[in-house]
Design a protein around this motif. Structure first.
Motif, mmCIF file in Angstrom:
data_model
loop_
_atom_site.group_PDB
_atom_site.id
_atom_site.type_symbol
_atom_site.label_atom_id
_atom_site.label_comp_id
_atom_site.label_asym_id
_atom_site.label_seq_id
_atom_site.Cartn_x
_atom_site.Cartn_y
_atom_site.Cartn_z
ATOM 1 N N PHE A 1 0.859 -1.172 0.000
ATOM 2 C CA PHE A 1 0.000 0.000 0.000
ATOM 3 C C PHE A 1 0.901 1.230 0.000
ATOM 4 O O PHE A 1 1.990 1.218 0.578
ATOM 5 N N ILE A 2 0.443 2.302 -0.612
ATOM 6 C CA ILE A 2 1.240 3.529 -0.679
ATOM 7 C C ILE A 2 1.511 4.067 0.722
ATOM 8 O O ILE A 2 2.595 4.578 0.987
ATOM 9 N N SER A 3 0.577 3.902 1.640
ATOM 10 C CA SER A 3 0.802 4.364 3.014
ATOM 11 C C SER A 3 1.996 3.671 3.660
ATOM 12 O O SER A 3 2.682 4.253 4.500
ATOM 13 N N GLN A 4 2.271 2.438 3.265
ATOM 14 C CA GLN A 4 3.437 1.728 3.792
ATOM 15 C C GLN A 4 4.728 2.343 3.260
ATOM 16 O O GLN A 4 5.737 2.394 3.966
ATOM 17 N N LEU A 5 4.701 2.819 2.040
ATOM 18 C CA LEU A 5 5.885 3.488 1.471
ATOM 19 C C LEU A 5 6.124 4.827 2.148
ATOM 20 O O LEU A 5 7.264 5.264 2.269
ATOM 21 N N ALA A 6 5.061 5.461 2.594
ATOM 22 C CA ALA A 6 5.205 6.765 3.245
ATOM 23 C C ALA A 6 6.090 6.674 4.482
ATOM 24 O O ALA A 6 6.799 7.618 4.815
ATOM 25 N N GLY A 7 6.078 5.530 5.159
ATOM 26 C CA GLY A 7 6.896 5.354 6.360
ATOM 27 C C GLY A 7 8.206 4.652 6.109
ATOM 28 O O GLY A 7 8.904 4.288 7.056
ATOM 29 N N GLY A 8 8.575 4.459 4.853
ATOM 30 C CA GLY A 8 9.799 3.729 4.526
ATOM 31 C C GLY A 8 11.068 4.473 4.897
ATOM 32 O O GLY A 8 11.093 5.702 4.914
ATOM 33 N N THR A 9 12.109 3.710 5.208
ATOM 34 C CA THR A 9 13.417 4.299 5.509
ATOM 35 C C THR A 9 14.463 3.712 4.571
ATOM 36 O O THR A 9 14.454 2.515 4.290
ATOM 37 N N GLN A 10 15.337 4.566 4.104
ATOM 38 C CA GLN A 10 16.388 4.151 3.181
ATOM 39 C C GLN A 10 17.445 3.357 3.930
ATOM 40 O O GLN A 10 17.863 3.729 5.020
ATOM 41 N N LEU A 11 17.878 2.239 3.342
ATOM 42 C CA LEU A 11 18.908 1.414 3.948
ATOM 43 C C LEU A 11 20.272 1.741 3.350
ATOM 44 O O LEU A 11 20.374 2.039 2.158
ATOM 45 N N ALA A 12 21.281 1.648 4.177
ATOM 46 C CA ALA A 12 22.647 1.851 3.690
ATOM 47 C C ALA A 12 23.012 0.679 2.783
ATOM 48 O O ALA A 12 22.560 -0.444 3.003
ATOM 49 N N PRO A 13 23.821 0.896 1.749
ATOM 50 C CA PRO A 13 24.220 -0.197 0.856
ATOM 51 C C PRO A 13 24.829 -1.355 1.645
ATOM 52 O O PRO A 13 25.606 -1.152 2.568
ATOM 53 N N GLY A 14 24.409 -2.576 1.284
ATOM 54 C CA GLY A 14 24.970 -3.765 1.902
ATOM 55 C C GLY A 14 24.338 -4.168 3.226
ATOM 56 O O GLY A 14 24.758 -5.143 3.830
ATOM 57 N N THR A 15 23.296 -3.460 3.685
ATOM 58 C CA THR A 15 22.685 -3.795 4.972
ATOM 59 C C THR A 15 21.387 -4.570 4.825
ATOM 60 O O THR A 15 20.758 -4.899 5.807
ATOM 61 N N SER A 16 20.987 -4.873 3.615
ATOM 62 C CA SER A 16 19.692 -5.498 3.380
ATOM 63 C C SER A 16 19.839 -6.966 2.996
ATOM 64 O O SER A 16 20.812 -7.364 2.373
ATOM 65 N N ASN A 17 18.829 -7.749 3.364
ATOM 66 C CA ASN A 17 18.759 -9.138 2.914
ATOM 67 C C ASN A 17 18.225 -9.220 1.489
ATOM 68 O O ASN A 17 18.367 -10.217 0.824
ATOM 69 N N SER A 18 17.591 -8.149 1.048
ATOM 70 C CA SER A 18 17.009 -8.097 -0.280
ATOM 71 C C SER A 18 18.073 -7.659 -1.282
ATOM 72 O O SER A 18 18.946 -6.863 -0.969
ATOM 73 N N VAL A 19 18.000 -8.211 -2.474
ATOM 74 C CA VAL A 19 18.963 -7.854 -3.513
ATOM 75 C C VAL A 19 18.345 -6.790 -4.397
ATOM 76 O O VAL A 19 17.355 -7.051 -5.083
#
Length: 145
Positions: free
Chosen positions: A13-31
């Motif tokens: 949902f767009i409301s979920q994107l509204a609360g998103g936070t940017q991750l530093a490179p290399g800190t995510s499990n997602s590719v």
């Protein structure tokens, strides 16, 4: 298959994107695809469940558009997002009208009160009533996993 398609678009949902936070490179499990930013979005404000995303799928009604300016805005009933670079989509419908119900797949460029997506695909679903009716159930069900 190219690297940018290793991870499918996440239905949010767009409301979920509204609360998103940017991750530093290399800190995510997602590719993330090369050169894209990965964002952490909370799925439910009560729980700690979150997804790391860069490519998302949203559906909603076009509330404003400027094909010459290469953007449109979509309202999913929970929030509004700007979708940029709509003219760069191969074989895309070049005329978007206010009131159309559309599916948007795009890279998250910005989260916050007005999320911004870079369009990968925009499809008119106006004549497919079931897509609109089922969207909130579909997203909610997928996020239970």
């Amino acid at each position: 298959m190219g690297e940018k398609w290793k991870v499918p678009a996440r239905k949010v949902f767009i409301s979920q994107l509204a609360g998103g936070t940017q991750l530093a490179p290399g800190t995510s499990n997602s590719v993330g695809a090369a050169g894209t930013t990965v964002w952490r979005v909370e799925l439910n404000p009560i729980s700690t469940k979150a997804w790391d995303v860069n490519l998302v799928w949203v559906q909603g009604t076009v509330v404003d558009c400027d094909v010459a300016g290469d953007w449109l805005t979509v309202d999913d009933g929970q929030g509004i997002a700007k979708v940029e670079q709509i003219n760069s989509i191969p074989k895309a419908r070049k005329i978007f009208d206010k009131g159309m119900y559309v599916m948007v797949v795009g890279y998250v460029l910005q989260c916050g009160t007005r999320p911004v997506l870079k369009a990968v695909k925009v499809q008119d679903l106006t004549n497919h009533v079931n897509h609109k009716v089922m969207w909130s159930f579909e997203v909610t069900d997928l996020q239970k996993c």
